[in-house]
Write a protein that holds these residues in place. Sequence first.
Motif, PDB file in Angstrom:
ATOM      1  N   THR B 120       0.776  -1.242   0.135  1.00 38.57           N
ATOM      2  CA  THR B 120      -0.005   0.045  -0.042  1.00 38.57           C
ATOM      3  C   THR B 120       0.910   1.335  -0.136  1.00 38.57           C
ATOM      4  OG1 THR B 120       0.013   0.274   2.371  1.00 38.57           O
ATOM      5  CG2 THR B 120      -1.562  -1.131   1.419  1.00 38.57           C
ATOM      6  N   SER B 121       0.060   2.330  -0.113  1.00 37.24           N
ATOM      7  CA  SER B 121       0.825   3.674   0.161  1.00 37.24           C
ATOM      8  C   SER B 121       0.885   4.122   1.508  1.00 37.24           C
ATOM      9  CB  SER B 121       0.348   4.662  -0.721  1.00 37.24           C
ATOM     10  OG  SER B 121      -1.264   4.923  -0.437  1.00 37.24           O
ATOM     11  N   LEU B 122       0.415   3.322   2.421  1.00 39.15           N
ATOM     12  CA  LEU B 122       0.475   3.597   3.761  1.00 39.15           C
ATOM     13  C   LEU B 122       1.850   3.749   4.530  1.00 39.15           C
ATOM     14  CD1 LEU B 122      -1.799   3.728   6.197  1.00 39.15           C
ATOM     15  CD2 LEU B 122      -1.427   1.345   6.416  1.00 39.15           C
ATOM     16  N   ARG B 123       1.994   4.631   5.158  1.00 40.92           N
ATOM     17  CA  ARG B 123       3.315   4.627   6.033  1.00 40.92           C
ATOM     18  C   ARG B 123       3.284   4.501   7.403  1.00 40.92           C
ATOM     19  NH1 ARG B 123       6.384   9.159   2.757  1.00 40.92           N
ATOM     20  NH2 ARG B 123       4.243  10.009   2.569  1.00 40.92           N
ATOM     21  N   ILE B 124       4.111   4.230   7.976  1.00 35.81           N
ATOM     22  CA  ILE B 124       4.459   4.342   9.706  1.00 35.81           C
ATOM     23  C   ILE B 124       5.339   5.427   9.742  1.00 35.81           C
ATOM     24  CG2 ILE B 124       5.580   3.610  11.938  1.00 35.81           C
ATOM     25  CD1 ILE B 124       4.697   0.760  10.965  1.00 35.81           C
ATOM     26  N   VAL B 125       4.775   6.627  10.440  1.00 37.26           N
ATOM     27  CA  VAL B 125       5.413   8.061  10.295  1.00 37.26           C
ATOM     28  C   VAL B 125       6.016   8.357  11.900  1.00 37.26           C
ATOM     29  CG1 VAL B 125       4.330   8.649   8.493  1.00 37.26           C
ATOM     30  CG2 VAL B 125       3.096   9.218  10.548  1.00 37.26           C
ATOM     31  N   THR B 126       5.586   7.744  12.727  1.00 33.95           N
ATOM     32  CA  THR B 126       6.009   8.117  14.231  1.00 33.95           C
ATOM     33  C   THR B 126       5.824   6.948  15.124  1.00 33.95           C
ATOM     34  OG1 THR B 126       5.744  10.004  15.886  1.00 33.95           O
ATOM     35  CG2 THR B 126       3.792   9.071  14.949  1.00 33.95           C
ATOM     36  N   GLY B 127       6.484   6.715  16.121  1.00 39.07           N
ATOM     37  CA  GLY B 127       6.181   5.566  16.876  1.00 39.07           C
ATOM     38  C   GLY B 127       6.893   5.777  18.350  1.00 39.07           C
ATOM     39  N   ASP B 128       6.874   4.678  19.483  1.00 40.84           N
ATOM     40  CA  ASP B 128       7.164   4.679  20.844  1.00 40.84           C
ATOM     41  C   ASP B 128       7.314   3.466  20.974  1.00 40.84           C
ATOM     42  OD1 ASP B 128       7.358   6.019  23.318  1.00 40.84           O
ATOM     43  OD2 ASP B 128       5.396   4.669  23.704  1.00 40.84           O
ATOM     44  N   THR B 129       8.481   3.265  21.832  1.00 43.00           N
ATOM     45  CA  THR B 129       8.607   1.802  22.320  1.00 43.00           C
ATOM     46  C   THR B 129       8.844   1.817  23.761  1.00 43.00           C
ATOM     47  OG1 THR B 129       9.807   1.224  20.344  1.00 43.00           O
ATOM     48  CG2 THR B 129       9.998  -0.137  22.246  1.00 43.00           C
ATOM     49  N   LYS B 130       8.058   1.028  24.697  1.00 43.15           N
ATOM     50  CA  LYS B 130       8.203   0.910  26.047  1.00 43.15           C
ATOM     51  C   LYS B 130       8.439  -0.524  26.279  1.00 43.15           C
ATOM     52  CE  LYS B 130       6.836   5.148  27.452  1.00 43.15           C
ATOM     53  NZ  LYS B 130       6.609   5.641  26.221  1.00 43.15           N
ATOM     54  N   VAL B 131       9.581  -0.771  27.179  1.00 40.92           N
ATOM     55  CA  VAL B 131       9.853  -1.960  27.815  1.00 40.92           C
ATOM     56  C   VAL B 131       9.576  -1.899  29.134  1.00 40.92           C
ATOM     57  CG1 VAL B 131      11.608  -3.779  28.021  1.00 40.92           C
ATOM     58  CG2 VAL B 131      11.769  -2.215  26.157  1.00 40.92           C
ATOM     59  N   VAL B 132       8.607  -3.146  29.488  1.00 48.86           N
ATOM     60  CA  VAL B 132       7.998  -3.281  30.842  1.00 48.86           C
ATOM     61  C   VAL B 132       8.808  -4.380  31.521  1.00 48.86           C
ATOM     62  CG1 VAL B 132       5.903  -1.877  30.812  1.00 48.86           C
ATOM     63  CG2 VAL B 132       5.944  -4.292  30.121  1.00 48.86           C
ATOM     64  N   PRO B 133       9.058  -4.275  32.930  1.00 49.00           N
ATOM     65  CA  PRO B 133       9.455  -5.535  33.597  1.00 49.00           C
ATOM     66  C   PRO B 133       8.930  -6.730  33.240  1.00 49.00           C
ATOM     67  CG  PRO B 133       9.379  -3.846  35.043  1.00 49.00           C
ATOM     68  CD  PRO B 133       8.750  -3.283  34.012  1.00 49.00           C
ATOM     69  N   LYS B 134       9.521  -8.037  32.932  1.00 54.76           N
ATOM     70  CA  LYS B 134       9.142  -9.427  33.042  1.00 54.76           C
ATOM     71  C   LYS B 134       8.038  -9.550  33.663  1.00 54.76           C
ATOM     72  CE  LYS B 134      10.820 -14.184  32.122  1.00 54.76           C
ATOM     73  NZ  LYS B 134      10.146 -13.799  30.803  1.00 54.76           N
ATOM     74  N   GLY B 135       6.736 -10.179  33.180  1.00 55.28           N
ATOM     75  CA  GLY B 135       5.595 -10.141  33.969  1.00 55.28           C
ATOM     76  C   GLY B 135       4.713  -9.103  33.833  1.00 55.28           C
TER      77      GLY B 135
END
Lengths: 336, 336
Positions: B120-135
């Motif tokens: 498609t012409s769809l694009r990912i233009v912004t993002g975020d990543t969180k890592v949370v403790p196991k569980g």
Amino acid sequence: MKHEARVLLDHGSGGRASLRLIQNIFLSCFGNSILDSLDDAAVLEIEGRLAMSTDTFTVDPPFFPGGDIGSLAVHGTSNDVSMLGAEPLYLSCAFVLEEGLPLATLEAVVASMGRSLKETSLRIVTGDTKVVPKGAVDKLFINTTGIGRLLVENPPRGRRAEAGDAILISGTVGDHGLAVLSKREGMQFDSPIISDSAMLHPLVLSLLQAVPDINVLRDPTRGGLATTLNEIAQQSAQEFVIREEAIPIQGAVAEGCSFLGLDPLYLANEGKFLCILPQSKARQALDVLQAHPLGRSAQCIGEVRSGHPGRVVLQTEFGGERFLRMLEGEQMPRIC
Amino acid sequence: MKHEARVLLDHGSGGRASLRLIQNIFLSCFGNSILDSLDDAAVLEIEGRLAMSTDTFTVDPPFFPGGDIGSLAVHGTSNDVSMLGAEPLYLSCAFVLEEGLPLATLEAVVASMGRSLKETSLRIVTGDTKVVPKGAVDKLFINTTGIGRLLVENPPRGRRAEAGDAILISGTVGDHGLAVLSKREGMQFDSPIISDSAMLHPLVLSLLQAVPDINVLRDPTRGGLATTLNEIAQQSAQEFVIREEAIPIQGAVAEGCSFLGLDPLYLANEGKFLCILPQSKARQALDVLQAHPLGRSAQCIGEVRSGHPGRVVLQTEFGGERFLRMLEGEQMPRIC
């Protein structure tokens, strides 16, 4: 034993219980003519170029002095939109709830989001709720994604810092990070430590109206002031020189950090921003910032110079110099 | 023992490790000129009225026949934007990752998202990543929020179904729900059950070009066909009459459901939509749908009539009638 209403898997099934949750809790706090249509997507009217930003909020504990995960979810994303020189207009809001979460907790968070929106013309226009089995998420996560209208022709960007620019900070650093950490750890200080979580748009708007030619705006959230300065120095391929003694830090925050062995320059902020702009405009910008309740403690903390690209040099209070590096490793667990 | 790279808390700290994750994994699959600027928000150029939609994806298991949480996160949100008669253009993408998740799992999911975008012409233009403790989270959650440009003056809405309208479904129902459930439970059927997860925009575009005056489009995801019909009947305050024998269901899905005691009308679909439009346009719309690979099994399954507002009546194959109700309670745990 008194019955306490809790979130059930059924509340996320898309069926009748989901609809009750939406109508009784979400619409009563967020309701507006766009959201009320309850279609799969919202229809928005917006003119001109847009800014879009997303953030998921996972904070332990969910309630802390000066805010909670709900106010943070409204402020954080709208601030990221503001940092592009844009007026935040519309938010999406997606909850992931743990089965068994007290409904009262959800209600308190949603009410807090509603209060944070009241300050502004920002509206939640579309949403989603998932409920996952007990243990599959820690209480609740909130994603908000915001869009806004650019207010300036040439938006502030991380790559636009130029040699000779002044580096301003809109207020004290470390307040949010220490407030969350001390609540989590059950620590008491002589003076209470309060999160600075706030919607920055009104201050950014005043600033842009007075000084439209700003090169960089960025809020030093995760990783704190030090990490954010490094990001911008790298994106702009410039060297930053920061005067340690000019960085505003509340006395209680400095003491608390000293006691706990933390560096406030690496603690998250949720109501402050860096502003990098031509030296000739710095005085005017500082006057605007300091005249606003959210910017009273604003300071010029350093300059951009051509030197080693991506390097941040800290001139210490004792007259020495050291590199101020990006956060490597975790200074502490999740706080923003 | 071979060392397996895993997600660390540090990958979500906003510091150096976060940057490596972004550069090595996300930008290599999603990279485009907007995302590459790595500012807190993306600058978008878009003309006209917008549609905005959000969804968080929490699927167990994350990989299933016909798709995975990544392809689902791209298809699901872009489909919700399409249901407003809009062309999906931009996505935000926010990950919540569990500490210890194999990096290979994340890479596989991100690569799948990249492949889904390529169509498609769809694009990912912004993002975020969180890592949370196991569980604190079960493996990974993905939120995507999409915006698109409205393609029609009067967008299809849930409240627009009118007495006399025809009710079309674009294909077979129950495939996705049964595919995920059977993978989770380790069940084998004679014919493999494959999720129908797909990007619906190309089919919707063909349909709108031929028949612009569509009253309602909606994809029957959580809660399935039955729940979605009830939602629309309620929003429109009309009565729907559905002919059970006209509802397309794959033989293998019908058999699997019968074996497991599930009703396919309540199972999630991720590549189908309901289309409600004037009876006079129904034949033309069906022809367009059936001519497209995504709509081959499209059928007219019923009509809208003035009667009891919000009621869905099912005419059974045996000549009887019964109410088809919204999902109440969970038919099964999370699958979309």
